[in-house]
Design an enzyme around this catalytic site. Structure first.
Site, short mmCIF file in Angstrom:
data_model
loop_
_atom_site.label_atom_id
_atom_site.label_comp_id
_atom_site.label_asym_id
_atom_site.label_seq_id
_atom_site.Cartn_x
_atom_site.Cartn_y
_atom_site.Cartn_z
N HIS A 186 -4.15 1.07 11.94
CA HIS A 186 -3.95 -0.19 12.65
C HIS A 186 -5.31 -0.82 12.95
O HIS A 186 -6.12 -0.22 13.67
CB HIS A 186 -3.21 0.09 13.96
CG HIS A 186 -2.86 -1.14 14.73
ND1 HIS A 186 -3.00 -2.41 14.21
CD2 HIS A 186 -2.36 -1.31 15.96
CE1 HIS A 186 -2.62 -3.29 15.11
NE2 HIS A 186 -2.23 -2.65 16.19
N ASN A 219 -10.43 -2.78 2.31
CA ASN A 219 -10.09 -2.78 0.89
C ASN A 219 -11.35 -2.54 0.06
O ASN A 219 -12.45 -2.55 0.59
CB ASN A 219 -9.49 -4.14 0.48
CG ASN A 219 -8.03 -4.27 0.88
OD1 ASN A 219 -7.34 -3.28 1.14
ND2 ASN A 219 -7.55 -5.49 0.91
N TYR A 221 0.72 -4.13 12.29
CA TYR A 221 0.63 -2.71 11.96
C TYR A 221 1.42 -1.80 12.90
O TYR A 221 2.01 -0.82 12.45
CB TYR A 221 -0.84 -2.28 11.85
CG TYR A 221 -1.51 -2.84 10.60
CD1 TYR A 221 -1.72 -4.21 10.46
CD2 TYR A 221 -1.89 -2.03 9.54
CE1 TYR A 221 -2.31 -4.75 9.33
CE2 TYR A 221 -2.49 -2.56 8.41
CZ TYR A 221 -2.69 -3.92 8.30
OH TYR A 221 -3.27 -4.44 7.17
N HIS A 270 0.83 -1.22 0.00
CA HIS A 270 0.00 0.00 0.00
C HIS A 270 0.86 1.26 0.00
O HIS A 270 0.50 2.27 0.62
CB HIS A 270 -0.95 0.04 1.20
CG HIS A 270 -1.97 -1.06 1.21
ND1 HIS A 270 -3.22 -0.93 0.68
CD2 HIS A 270 -1.91 -2.34 1.68
CE1 HIS A 270 -3.90 -2.07 0.83
NE2 HIS A 270 -3.13 -2.94 1.42
FE1 HDE Z 1 -2.63 -4.81 5.47
N1 HDE Z 1 -0.79 -4.00 5.91
N2 HDE Z 1 -1.95 -6.63 6.03
N3 HDE Z 1 -4.35 -5.68 4.86
N4 HDE Z 1 -3.27 -3.04 4.84
C1 HDE Z 1 -0.44 -2.73 5.75
O1 HDE Z 1 0.68 -1.44 7.34
C2 HDE Z 1 -0.84 -6.86 6.76
C3 HDE Z 1 -4.69 -6.98 4.94
C4 HDE Z 1 -4.53 -2.74 4.41
O2 HDE Z 1 -3.33 3.51 3.93
C5 HDE Z 1 0.88 -2.41 6.35
O3 HDE Z 1 1.02 0.75 7.70
C6 HDE Z 1 -0.77 -8.23 7.16
C7 HDE Z 1 -6.09 -7.17 4.71
C8 HDE Z 1 -4.60 -1.36 4.02
O4 HDE Z 1 -1.72 3.32 5.40
C9 HDE Z 1 1.30 -3.73 7.01
C10 HDE Z 1 -1.88 -8.83 6.61
C11 HDE Z 1 -6.60 -5.92 4.45
C12 HDE Z 1 -3.34 -0.84 4.25
C13 HDE Z 1 0.15 -4.64 6.64
C14 HDE Z 1 -2.61 -7.82 5.91
C15 HDE Z 1 -5.50 -5.00 4.55
C16 HDE Z 1 -2.53 -1.92 4.77
C17 HDE Z 1 1.87 -1.78 5.42
C18 HDE Z 1 -2.28 -10.29 6.68
C19 HDE Z 1 -8.03 -5.54 4.09
C20 HDE Z 1 -2.86 0.58 3.97
C21 HDE Z 1 1.98 -0.33 5.85
C22 HDE Z 1 -2.37 -10.79 7.98
C23 HDE Z 1 -8.96 -5.81 5.18
C24 HDE Z 1 -3.13 1.48 5.13
C25 HDE Z 1 1.19 -0.23 7.04
C26 HDE Z 1 -2.69 2.89 4.80
C27 HDE Z 1 -1.20 -1.78 5.16
C28 HDE Z 1 0.11 -5.91 7.06
C29 HDE Z 1 -3.79 -8.09 5.19
C30 HDE Z 1 -5.68 -3.60 4.31
C31 HDE Z 1 2.64 -4.26 6.64
C32 HDE Z 1 0.33 -8.86 7.98
C33 HDE Z 1 -6.86 -8.49 4.75
C34 HDE Z 1 -5.80 -0.61 3.47
O5 HDE Z 1 1.36 -3.61 8.39
#
Ligand code: HDE
Length: 719
Positions: free
Chosen positions: A351, A160, A374, A87
Site C-alpha cells: 500500500h 514499477n 490499495y 499485477h
Molecule cells: Fe497499482 N494497484 N494502482 N500502481 N500497483 C495494485 O493493489 C492502482 C500504479 C503497483 O506486488 C492493486 O494489491 C490505482 C502506479 C504495483 O502486490 C490495486 C492506480 C504504480 C502493484 C492498484 C495505480 C503502481 C500494484 C492491485 C492509479 C507504480 C503490485 C492489487 C491511481 C508507481 C503490488 C493490489 C504487489 C497493485 C491500484 C497505479 C504499482 C488495485 C488505483 C502509478 C507494483 O490496488
C-alpha cells in the site's frame, strides 16, 4: 521435512490399508512423534487413514459422517482467492536494506539514519496485465514493490520498472486497465497490450505518449528482475527533524546493470519457460548470488519546485538525471526465498499509503487516488480487514489500537477497554506527540477552489517522450519501431492505428515515418485534438534513459549452455566451465539426450539437460567444445543447429574450439549466410584442441557485454 506418508503407494481400497497393516509400527511412531511428522485434521486429530473415505461396507456408499473427508474437501474447495485485479502474476523474496550514510539532512525516517541499521524487506515483482498463470516475459510494465519492516512501522515503496505512468489522474485508472486487459467479450488476448481496445484508449489519451515509448522499448522485456531498474514514479516528500520538507523521487539501480531480452526471445520463452523470471530469481537466491539494487534519490528543494518546464506532480514525467543527479544512498539485497508462495508472495498486501515519519505524499493526483485503492482491494482479495495480521504483512513495530473483531481476527486483545479516550485502561493506548515519533502530515498550505480540472502545467505530453526517443541507441530505436509495428499490426481497426501513428508524429517525425512504413500506411497528419505544448528548454539527450551504456563487466547470474555429444573433448569443457563458474555464471551441459555421454577418451559425462527440453533463449551464451565425433553428431542434430543459429541472431556470445567450429559453419549455412561461418563481434573461436585461459577470458568478456547488436547479418536470419 519428509513425512512418513511421502512414498505411500495408492491402494484399491479392497486390501487392508497400509495404515492398518502397519498399525503396530504406527503406534510406535505416534509415541515418538515430533511436530510435523504425523498427519492431523485442522483440529489436531491424528489421522490413521488418509487413503480411504468412510464407507458403509467395502463397496458401499460414502457416509456423510466422514468429518475428516468433509473438512479436507471443504478446505480444498476454497483454496483459491481472487487474484490481484492488476499485477496478478508475481514473484517475491525476502531481504535486507541498509543505508550507506545518514539521510538526516533530508529525512527523519529512522531506517535511513544509521548505516548500521538492517531493515528487513519483502519484495514482490510482477507483470501488470496477465493473469496469475500467464508468462513472465510478456511485453509489460514490471511491478517492483518493496515492503520495509521498519521499527517505526511498515514503509511500502510500491513502484514499477518504468519511471513514468500512462495517466495523470487516478480517475482514468479503471479505464486504462479495462482497455489493456483482455477484451471483455472473448477474454482475448491474455497478457498483451497488442490489441484494439488498448491502442484505442492510448490513441485518445495523448498523456500516455511518454509511457508507451518506454513500454515499446526493451525495458518492457527485462532479462531478469535483478537486471532491471525500479522507480517510485511519483514525487514524494522527505521531512527532516526540523520539519523542513524536500521533494524526492526514488530509484532502484541494479548492481548487475540494466539488461533486456530481445522480442523474439521473449516470445519464445513464453512457451519454453513461462517461469523464466521467477525461476531466475529463485535459483539465484538459492545459489547465494543475491540480487542487489542500490537505492537512489533525486532531491528537489521546496524552492526549486518551480524550476522545471514540467510539473513534479505529473506522473507522466521524470526528472532527467542530467538535471538532478541520482544520489546513491543505500543497498537492497534479496537473500531468502519464501517458504510458501501463497502465504507470503500471494498474501502480501502492499500500500503506497504505508509511510513512516520523515516520508510523506505529494499532491500527485495519481498517487492520491492510489491511497484509497490499495486497502480497498485487499479487503476483497484477502477477505477481511484483518489482512495486516497475516504474517507477511505484520509490522515488526508493535501494533496497538482499538480496532477490533472482523473476519479471521487473530489477535486476542485482553481487557474491557477498546476506546479512546479512556480512564479504565489508564488511557492506553494513547496518541504519541510528533516530537516523540508520532506521525504528523506535512502541514502544506492549501488554497484554491474545489474544482475538477487538470493543471496547465500537466499539458506537455510529448517533450519527454521525444527526449526518451532521442536518448536511445540506434538498435534500441530499431526495437521500438519493431514493437510499434508488431503491436499496431495486431490492431484491426484502421482508424485506431492511424490515430496512434498520428500521435507519434508529435514525438518524432522519423519515428512516425518508420512505423507507418512498417505498417504499410501513409503518415497521418498530427491529430487536431492532441495538445502539443513542446518545451523550448529541452535537453537534447539524457544518457540514463538508454540501456546501452549500462554495466558490462560482470557475468554474475548469466547462464551458459555447453553443447556436447558422444566423442566430445572433455579438456576444454573443464577449462571453460571452471573459468565461467569462478566469475559467477552457471554452466549447463546440453546434449541430444539425457543420461551420460561418452567423451573422446571414453569417460562418462553427466548431461544436465537434453536439447529437446531447452532452447537457446534460456541461456545468455553458448560454448561448443571440440571433438570430431561430437561435432558431427551435433551438426546432424536440427535442435543443436537451431540453438546456435538463434543464439547468433539474438546477439549472444558464442565460443567454439577445434572441431566445435564446424557447428558454427553448419548453423551459418543453415541460416543462409554466404560467408560460411558465424564470426565477428562476440564469436570467440580457437583451432586448439585444449583451450587456454585467454580463450576463456575472451569468452567471459563477451558474455559480460550482454549482446552484440553490431553483427551486421543477424537481422537476415530467420528463426
Ligand atoms: Fe497499482 N494497484 N494502482 N500502481 N500497483 C495494485 O493493489 C492502482 C500504479 C503497483 O506486488 C492493486 O494489491 C490505482 C502506479 C504495483 O502486490 C490495486 C492506480 C504504480 C502493484 C492498484 C495505480 C503502481 C500494484 C492491485 C492509479 C507504480 C503490485 C492489487 C491511481 C508507481 C503490488 C493490489 C504487489 C497493485 C491500484 C497505479 C504499482 C488495485 C488505483 C502509478 C507494483 O490496488
Amino acid at each position: 521435512m519428509a513425512t512418513p506418508n511421502d512414498d505411500k503407494p495408492a491402494t484399491t481400497g479392497l486390501e487392508p490399508s497400509p495404515a492398518d497393516a502397519n498399525r503396530s509400527e504406527q503406534s510406535a511412531a505416534v509415541l515418538a512423534q515430533e511436530p510435523g511428522e504425523i498427519l492431523t485434521t485442522n483440529q489436531g486429530l491424528l489421522i490413521s487413514d488418509n487413503q480411504n473415505s468412510l464407507r458403509g461396507g467395502a463397496r458401499g456408499p460414502t457416509l456423510l459422517e466422514d468429518h475428516i473427508l468433509r473438512e479436507k474437501i471443504m478446505h480444498f474447495d476454497h483454496e483459491r482467492i481472487p487474484e490481484r485485479v492488476v499485477h496478478a502474476r508475481g514473484s517475491g523474496a525476502h531481504g535486507v536494506f541498509e543505508v550507506y550514510e545518514s539521510m538526516s539532512r533530508y529525512t527523519k525516517a529512522d531506517f535511513l539514519q544509521d548505516p548500521g541499521t538492517k531493515t528487513p524487506v519483502f519484495v514482490r515483482f510482477s507483470t501488470v496485465v496477465g493473469s496469475r498463470g500467464s508468462a513472465d516475459t510478456a511485453r509489460d510494465v514490471r511491478g517492483f514493490a518493496v515492503k520495509f519492516y521498519t521499527d517505526e512501522g511498515n514503509f511500502d515503496l510500491v513502484g514499477n520498472n518504468i519511471p513514468v505512468f500512462f495517466i495523470q489522474d487516478a480517475v482514468k485508472f479503471p479505464d486504462l486497465v479495462h482497455a489493456i486487459k483482455p477484451e471483455p467479450h472473448h477474454e482475448i488476448p491474455q497478457a498483451s497490450s497488442a490489441h484494439d481496445t488498448f491502442w484505442d484508449f492510448i490513441s485518445l489519451m495523448p498523456e500516455s505518449a511518454h509511457m508507451i515509448m518506454w513500454l515499446m522499448s526493451d525495458r518492457a522485456i527485462p532479462r531478469s528482475y535483478a537486471m532491471m531498474e525500479g522507480f517510485g514514479v511519483h514525487t514524494f516528500r522527505f521531512i527532516n527533524d526540523l520539519g523542513e520538507s524536500s521533494f524526492v523521487k526514488f530509484h532502484w539501480k541494479p548492481v548487475l546493470g540494466v539488461h533486456s531480452l530481445v522480442w523474439d526471445e521473449a516470445v519464445k520463452l513464453a512457451g519454453k519457460d513461462p517461469d523464466f523470471h521467477r525461476r531466475d530469481l529463485w535459483e539465484s537466491i538459492n545459489r547465494g548470488q543475491y540480487p542487489e539494487w542500490e537505492l537512489g534519490v533525486q532531491i528537489v528543494t521546496e524552492e526549486d519546485e518551480g524550476q522545471f518546464d514540467f510539473d513534479l506532480l505529473d506522473a507522466t514525467k521524470l526528472i532527467p538525471e542530467l538535471m538532478v543527479p541520482v544520489q546513491i544512498v543505500g543497498k537492497l539485497t534479496l537473500n531468502r526465498n519464501p517458504d510458501n508462495f501463497f502465504a507470503e508472495t500471494e498474501q502480501v498486501a502492499f500500500h503506497p499509503g504505508n509511510i513512516v515519519p520523515g516520508i510523506d505524499f505529494s499532491n500527485d493526483p495519481l498517487l492520491q487516488g492510489r491511497l484509497f485503492s490499495y486497502t480497498d482491494t485487499q479487503l476483497s482479495r484477502l477477505g477481511s480487514p484483518n489482512f495486516h495480521e497475516i504474517p507477511i504483512n505484520c509490522p515488526i513495530a508493535s501494533v496497538d489500537n482499538n480496532q477490533r473483531d472482523g473476519h479471521m481476527r487473530q489477535t486476542i486483545v485482553k481487557g474491557r477497554v477498546s476506546y479512546e479516550p479512556n480512564s479504565l485502561g489508564s488511557g492506553y493506548p494513547m496518541q504519541q506527540p510528533e516530537e516523540y515519533g508520532g506521525f504528523a502530515s506535512y502541514p502544506q498550505a492549501l488554497e484554491g477552489e474545489k474544482i475538477r480540472v487538470r493543471s496547465n502545467s500537466f499539458a506537455d505530453h510529448f517533450s519527454q517522450a521525444a527526449l526518451f526517443w532521442r536518448s536511445q541507441s540506434a538498435r534500441e530505436k530499431d526495437h521500438i519501431v519493431s514493437a510499434f509495428c508488431f503491436e499496431l499490426g495486431k490492431v484491426e481497426v484502421d482508424a485506431v492505428r492511424e490515430r496512434v501513428v498520428s500521435m507519434l508524429t508529435q514525438i518524432d517525425k522519423f519515428l512516425a515515418y518508420r512505423v507507418a512504413e512498417g505498417l504499410g500506411m501513409a503518415v497521418p497528419p498530427p491529430a487536431g485534438g492532441a495538445k502539443s505544448v513542446l518545451s523550448d528548454d529541452q535537453l537534447d539527450i539524457d544518457p540514463s534513459l538508454s540501456m546501452s551504456d549500462t554495466r558490462k563487466d560482470s557475468i554474475i547470474g548469466r547462464k551458459v549452455a555447453v553443447l556436447i555429444a558422444d566423442g566430445v573433448d572433455e579438456a576444454s569443457i573443464d577449462t571453460v566451465s571452471k573459468a565461467l563458474a569462478a566469475k559467477g555464471a552457471t554452466v549447463k551441459l546440453i546434449a541430444p539426450r539425457l543420461g551420460e555421454i561418452k567423451s573422446r577418451k571414453h569417460e562418462f559425462i553427466k548431461v544436465n539437460r537434453s536439447l529437446p527440453t531447452v532452447g537457446s533463449v534460456m541461456f545468455d551464451a553458448v560454448f561448443i567444445p571440440g571433438g570430431q565425433q561430437s561435432s558431427e553428431n551435433l551438426c546432424a542434430d536440427a535442435d543443436a543447429v537451431m540453438f546456435v543459429k538463434e543464439a547468433y541472431k539474438h546477439g549472444k556470445a558464442i565460443a567454439a574450439n577445434n572441431d566445435g567450429t564446424l557447428l558454427l559453419e553448419k548453423a551459418a549455412r543453415s541460416a543462409g549466410l554466404e560467408h560460411g561461418a558465424f564470426k565477428g563481434p562476440g564469436v570467440i573461436t580457437s583451432s586448439s584442441q585444449a583451450v587456454d585461459d585467454e580463450f576463456a577470458e575472451n569468452f567471459i568478456a563477451a558474455i559480460a557485454m550482454h549482446r552484440f547488436f553490431e553483427r551486421s547479418d543477424m537481422d537476415a536470419i530467420a528463426s
